[in-house]
Design a protein around this motif. Structure first.
Motif, PDB file in Angstrom:
ATOM      1  N   LYS A  86     -88.166  67.120  -0.066  1.00 23.94           N
ATOM      2  CA  LYS A  86     -88.107  66.096  -1.119  1.00 23.94           C
ATOM      3  C   LYS A  86     -89.510  65.607  -1.490  1.00 23.94           C
ATOM      4  O   LYS A  86     -89.707  65.089  -2.584  1.00 23.94           O
ATOM      5  CB  LYS A  86     -87.194  64.937  -0.728  1.00 23.94           C
ATOM      6  N   TYR A  87     -90.496  65.841  -0.603  1.00 24.08           N
ATOM      7  CA  TYR A  87     -91.854  65.396  -0.907  1.00 24.08           C
ATOM      8  C   TYR A  87     -92.645  66.378  -1.782  1.00 24.08           C
ATOM      9  O   TYR A  87     -93.820  66.153  -2.052  1.00 24.08           O
ATOM     10  CB  TYR A  87     -92.595  65.030   0.384  1.00 24.08           C
ATOM     11  N   PHE A  88     -91.996  67.450  -2.240  1.00 30.17           N
ATOM     12  CA  PHE A  88     -92.611  68.291  -3.273  1.00 30.17           C
ATOM     13  C   PHE A  88     -92.767  67.521  -4.589  1.00 30.17           C
ATOM     14  O   PHE A  88     -93.648  67.787  -5.379  1.00 30.17           O
ATOM     15  CB  PHE A  88     -91.718  69.498  -3.597  1.00 30.17           C
ATOM     16  N   TYR A  89     -91.828  66.594  -4.818  1.00 32.81           N
ATOM     17  CA  TYR A  89     -91.615  66.112  -6.191  1.00 32.81           C
ATOM     18  C   TYR A  89     -92.393  64.851  -6.561  1.00 32.81           C
ATOM     19  O   TYR A  89     -91.804  63.833  -6.896  1.00 32.81           O
ATOM     20  CB  TYR A  89     -90.104  65.953  -6.455  1.00 32.81           C
ATOM     21  N   ASP A  90     -93.735  64.936  -6.501  1.00 28.66           N
ATOM     22  CA  ASP A  90     -94.525  63.941  -7.233  1.00 28.66           C
ATOM     23  C   ASP A  90     -94.582  64.431  -8.682  1.00 28.66           C
ATOM     24  O   ASP A  90     -93.901  65.417  -9.037  1.00 28.66           O
ATOM     25  CB  ASP A  90     -95.915  63.770  -6.592  1.00 28.66           C
ATOM     26  N   ALA A  91     -95.371  63.789  -9.534  1.00 28.59           N
ATOM     27  CA  ALA A  91     -95.370  64.185 -10.955  1.00 28.59           C
ATOM     28  C   ALA A  91     -95.771  65.661 -11.102  1.00 28.59           C
ATOM     29  O   ALA A  91     -95.131  66.415 -11.846  1.00 28.59           O
ATOM     30  CB  ALA A  91     -96.314  63.284 -11.747  1.00 28.59           C
ATOM     31  N   GLU A  92     -96.806  66.072 -10.365  1.00 25.69           N
ATOM     32  CA  GLU A  92     -97.262  67.464 -10.464  1.00 25.69           C
ATOM     33  C   GLU A  92     -96.213  68.421  -9.900  1.00 25.69           C
ATOM     34  O   GLU A  92     -95.972  69.498 -10.456  1.00 25.69           O
ATOM     35  CB  GLU A  92     -98.605  67.612  -9.722  1.00 25.69           C
ATOM     36  N   GLY A  93     -95.572  68.034  -8.813  1.00 24.00           N
ATOM     37  CA  GLY A  93     -94.529  68.880  -8.218  1.00 24.00           C
ATOM     38  C   GLY A  93     -93.342  69.051  -9.162  1.00 24.00           C
ATOM     39  O   GLY A  93     -92.784  70.151  -9.290  1.00 24.00           O
ATOM     40  N   SER A  94     -92.964  67.970  -9.840  1.00 24.30           N
ATOM     41  CA  SER A  94     -91.858  68.062 -10.800  1.00 24.30           C
ATOM     42  C   SER A  94     -92.258  68.980 -11.955  1.00 24.30           C
ATOM     43  O   SER A  94     -91.449  69.774 -12.433  1.00 24.30           O
ATOM     44  CB  SER A  94     -91.486  66.672 -11.338  1.00 24.30           C
ATOM     45  N   ARG A  95     -93.538  68.880 -12.382  1.00 21.98           N
ATOM     46  CA  ARG A  95     -94.015  69.741 -13.470  1.00 21.98           C
ATOM     47  C   ARG A  95     -94.018  71.214 -13.019  1.00 21.98           C
ATOM     48  O   ARG A  95     -93.579  72.098 -13.737  1.00 21.98           O
ATOM     49  CB  ARG A  95     -95.436  69.311 -13.865  1.00 21.98           C
ATOM     50  N   LEU A  96     -94.499  71.458 -11.798  1.00 26.55           N
ATOM     51  CA  LEU A  96     -94.523  72.837 -11.285  1.00 26.55           C
ATOM     52  C   LEU A  96     -93.111  73.385 -11.137  1.00 26.55           C
ATOM     53  O   LEU A  96     -92.858  74.556 -11.408  1.00 26.55           O
ATOM     54  CB  LEU A  96     -95.268  72.897  -9.940  1.00 26.55           C
ATOM     55  N   PHE A  97     -92.174  72.533 -10.712  1.00 21.95           N
ATOM     56  CA  PHE A  97     -90.792  73.010 -10.589  1.00 21.95           C
ATOM     57  C   PHE A  97     -90.243  73.421 -11.958  1.00 21.95           C
ATOM     58  O   PHE A  97     -89.572  74.459 -12.077  1.00 21.95           O
ATOM     59  CB  PHE A  97     -89.870  71.980  -9.919  1.00 21.95           C
ATOM     60  N   GLU A  98     -90.546  72.647 -12.990  1.00 19.11           N
ATOM     61  CA  GLU A  98     -90.091  73.033 -14.341  1.00 19.11           C
ATOM     62  C   GLU A  98     -90.711  74.376 -14.739  1.00 19.11           C
ATOM     63  O   GLU A  98     -90.049  75.200 -15.377  1.00 19.11           O
ATOM     64  CB  GLU A  98     -90.449  71.960 -15.372  1.00 19.11           C
ATOM     65  N   ALA A  99     -91.970  74.609 -14.353  1.00 25.75           N
ATOM     66  CA  ALA A  99     -92.623  75.893 -14.657  1.00 25.75           C
ATOM     67  C   ALA A  99     -91.937  77.037 -13.890  1.00 25.75           C
ATOM     68  O   ALA A  99     -91.761  78.142 -14.422  1.00 25.75           O
ATOM     69  CB  ALA A  99     -94.111  75.828 -14.322  1.00 25.75           C
ATOM     70  N   ILE A 100     -91.521  76.759 -12.649  1.00 26.69           N
ATOM     71  CA  ILE A 100     -90.788  77.765 -11.860  1.00 26.69           C
ATOM     72  C   ILE A 100     -89.516  78.176 -12.601  1.00 26.69           C
ATOM     73  O   ILE A 100     -89.162  79.354 -12.674  1.00 26.69           O
ATOM     74  CB  ILE A 100     -90.439  77.203 -10.457  1.00 26.69           C
ATOM     75  N   CYS A 101     -88.836  77.190 -13.168  1.00 27.88           N
ATOM     76  CA  CYS A 101     -87.551  77.456 -13.842  1.00 27.88           C
ATOM     77  C   CYS A 101     -87.710  78.443 -14.998  1.00 27.88           C
ATOM     78  O   CYS A 101     -86.745  79.096 -15.386  1.00 27.88           O
ATOM     79  CB  CYS A 101     -86.925  76.156 -14.342  1.00 27.88           C
ATOM     80  N   ASP A 102     -88.919  78.559 -15.549  1.00 28.85           N
ATOM     81  CA  ASP A 102     -89.173  79.482 -16.669  1.00 28.85           C
ATOM     82  C   ASP A 102     -89.699  80.843 -16.211  1.00 28.85           C
ATOM     83  O   ASP A 102     -89.956  81.713 -17.037  1.00 28.85           O
ATOM     84  CB  ASP A 102     -90.210  78.866 -17.635  1.00 28.85           C
TER      85      ASP A 102
ATOM     86  N   VAL B 165    -101.213  68.351  -1.299  1.00 23.85           N
ATOM     87  CA  VAL B 165    -101.989  67.536  -2.244  1.00 23.85           C
ATOM     88  C   VAL B 165    -101.362  66.138  -2.344  1.00 23.85           C
ATOM     89  O   VAL B 165    -102.059  65.122  -2.377  1.00 23.85           O
ATOM     90  CB  VAL B 165    -102.018  68.218  -3.641  1.00 23.85           C
ATOM     91  N   HIS B 166    -100.026  66.117  -2.365  1.00 18.76           N
ATOM     92  CA  HIS B 166     -99.278  64.850  -2.420  1.00 18.76           C
ATOM     93  C   HIS B 166     -99.604  63.993  -1.191  1.00 18.76           C
ATOM     94  O   HIS B 166     -99.870  62.793  -1.297  1.00 18.76           O
ATOM     95  CB  HIS B 166     -97.779  65.177  -2.504  1.00 18.76           C
ATOM     96  N   ILE B 167     -99.624  64.629  -0.027  1.00 14.75           N
ATOM     97  CA  ILE B 167     -99.946  63.914   1.220  1.00 14.75           C
ATOM     98  C   ILE B 167    -101.393  63.413   1.179  1.00 14.75           C
ATOM     99  O   ILE B 167    -101.674  62.264   1.525  1.00 14.75           O
ATOM    100  CB  ILE B 167     -99.709  64.833   2.450  1.00 14.75           C
ATOM    101  N   ASN B 168    -102.314  64.286   0.714  1.00 20.71           N
ATOM    102  CA  ASN B 168    -103.727  63.869   0.631  1.00 20.71           C
ATOM    103  C   ASN B 168    -103.868  62.611  -0.209  1.00 20.71           C
ATOM    104  O   ASN B 168    -104.548  61.656   0.177  1.00 20.71           O
ATOM    105  CB  ASN B 168    -104.577  64.981   0.004  1.00 20.71           C
ATOM    106  N   ARG B 169    -103.198  62.621  -1.379  1.00 15.05           N
ATOM    107  CA  ARG B 169    -103.377  61.514  -2.312  1.00 15.05           C
ATOM    108  C   ARG B 169    -102.754  60.224  -1.793  1.00 15.05           C
ATOM    109  O   ARG B 169    -103.351  59.159  -1.826  1.00 15.05           O
ATOM    110  CB  ARG B 169    -102.782  61.886  -3.682  1.00 15.05           C
ATOM    111  N   GLU B 170    -101.520  60.313  -1.315  1.00 16.47           N
ATOM    112  CA  GLU B 170    -100.776  59.088  -1.008  1.00 16.47           C
ATOM    113  C   GLU B 170    -100.974  58.606   0.426  1.00 16.47           C
ATOM    114  O   GLU B 170    -100.764  57.433   0.703  1.00 16.47           O
ATOM    115  CB  GLU B 170     -99.281  59.298  -1.266  1.00 16.47           C
ATOM    116  N   LEU B 171    -101.334  59.524   1.320  1.00 14.84           N
ATOM    117  CA  LEU B 171    -101.397  59.135   2.729  1.00 14.84           C
ATOM    118  C   LEU B 171    -102.782  59.381   3.318  1.00 14.84           C
ATOM    119  O   LEU B 171    -102.929  59.517   4.533  1.00 14.84           O
ATOM    120  CB  LEU B 171    -100.331  59.901   3.531  1.00 14.84           C
TER     121      LEU B 171
END
Ligand code: AVI
Length: 321
Positions: free
Chosen positions: A38-54, A224-230
């Motif tokens: 569930k920690y994949f989904y910061d803003a960039e992770g959500s954007r990358l997931f949408e790119a995966i879908c394509d 990257v999410h962990i680096n930024r937030e933690l």
């Protein structure tokens, strides 16, 4: 706990920072090391997931979307007028439009998602495209949500859980999630669930290890999410993306493999990685029909219908409470 609002103002993060920190410390202290998907989904992770879908290799989205288009009239026929469509883990809400187009009698769209940015964008574009639809998002971890979004109150809720997101939970968790959804949606509810079907690893592996490296970037983005937030010191380039098929558990696993001996700090906590050591970041279960139907039945749902796409197979279930 950590529940946050659903109104027209900016949506805010739901996961208290210390929960994220506690989960990461526990996961990196475990043997083998693990992080929650569930920690994949910061803003960039959500954007990358949408790119995966394509991606050409990621058949899931394309296949489910085509199937949903074909069966949308059959689903719409089951949806009562004035219903509230409650979507679990809605992301960009792309598939939602297929149901909204087929069932204009849906009065309320009530998505639940952990990512405020994804919810905000989706709500804004749906409000624009469907001016008569009330859109009432709820920022929450849908595995823990104890209430429906406000707009669903007093309406017949219809649950929608596409994308095989249920596959990201272990079977026992998936069962608990379906039981929780039943408690939330109530007796008599209809629940539409998309589930990927077990198939040849030669099709599965490229879907989770694409040629352009988008899935690799998605996997590394958790660091990257962990680096930024933690206040983490991960060097994402020092970890290789791995996608493996675990036949015994009928699941694709994603891992990040340390490319060298290294010590990584997360805040004040240090973690030692040996070269070749992995962090298990995701499971994506693929279900034969009987296996998923058994889980749904144990969670108290009746399997009312199952639609399957031509190969690569993807299933959509209509469950009734
Ligand atoms: C969101 N979920 C269903 C995706 C999946 O296929 O398990 C997440 C994903 N992981 C890698 N690619 C896509």
């Amino acid at each position: 706990a950590g529940l946050r609002l659903a109104d027209d103002d900016r949506l805010t993060e739901v996961t208290p920072e210390n929960t994220f920190l506690k989960d990461v410390i526990a996961g990196l202290s475990a043997q083998p090391k693990t992080l929650s998907a569930k920690y994949f989904y910061d803003a960039e992770g959500s954007r990358l997931f949408e790119a995966i879908c394509d991606l050409p290799e990621y058949y899931l989205t394309r296949t489910e979307t085509a199937l949903l288009r074909r069966i949308a009239p059959e689903i719409a026929a089951r949806i009562p007028s004035g219903a509230a469509l409650v979507e679990f883990g809605s992301g960009a809400s792309t598939k939602t439009r297929i149901l909204l187009d087929a069932a204009p009698n849906i009065a309320v769209y009530a998505p639940i998602d952990i990512s405020p940015s994804a919810l905000e964008d989706a709500a804004a574009s749906l409000r624009k495209a469907y001016p008569d639809l009330a859109v009432t998002p709820l920022v929450d971890d849908f595995t823990k949500a104890m209430r429906l979004p406000d707009g669903a109150k007093g309406r017949t809720p219809v649950g929608f859980f596409p994308g095989s997101t249920i596959g990201n939970f272990a079977p026992a968790e998936a069962e608990a999630l379906l039981r929780q959804a039943k408690a939330l949606l109530g007796e008599g509810a209809l629940f539409i669930v998309g589930v990927d079907v077990a198939k040849d690893p030669a099709v599965l592996i490229p879907a989770y290890d694409d040629a352009q490296g988008v899935t690799a970037a998605f996997n590394r983005n958790i660091l990257v999410h962990i680096n930024r937030e933690l206040s983490g010191t991960f060097d994402p380039a020092a970890f290789a993306h791995k996608a493996v098929w675990n036949a015994a558990d009928s699941r694709i696993e994603m891992h990040l493999e340390s490319l060298r001996d290294q010590i990584v700090m997360v805040g004040d906590h240090g973690f030692r990685f040996a070269a070749g050591e992995t962090i298990h970041t995701e499971n994506s279960h693929k279900y034969p029909a009987e296996a998923f139907e058994a889980i749904a039945a144990r969670a108290g749902w009746t399997v009312s219908q199952r639609w399957v796409s031509p190969q690569p197979e993807f299933a959509i279930y209509a469950l009734t409470a």
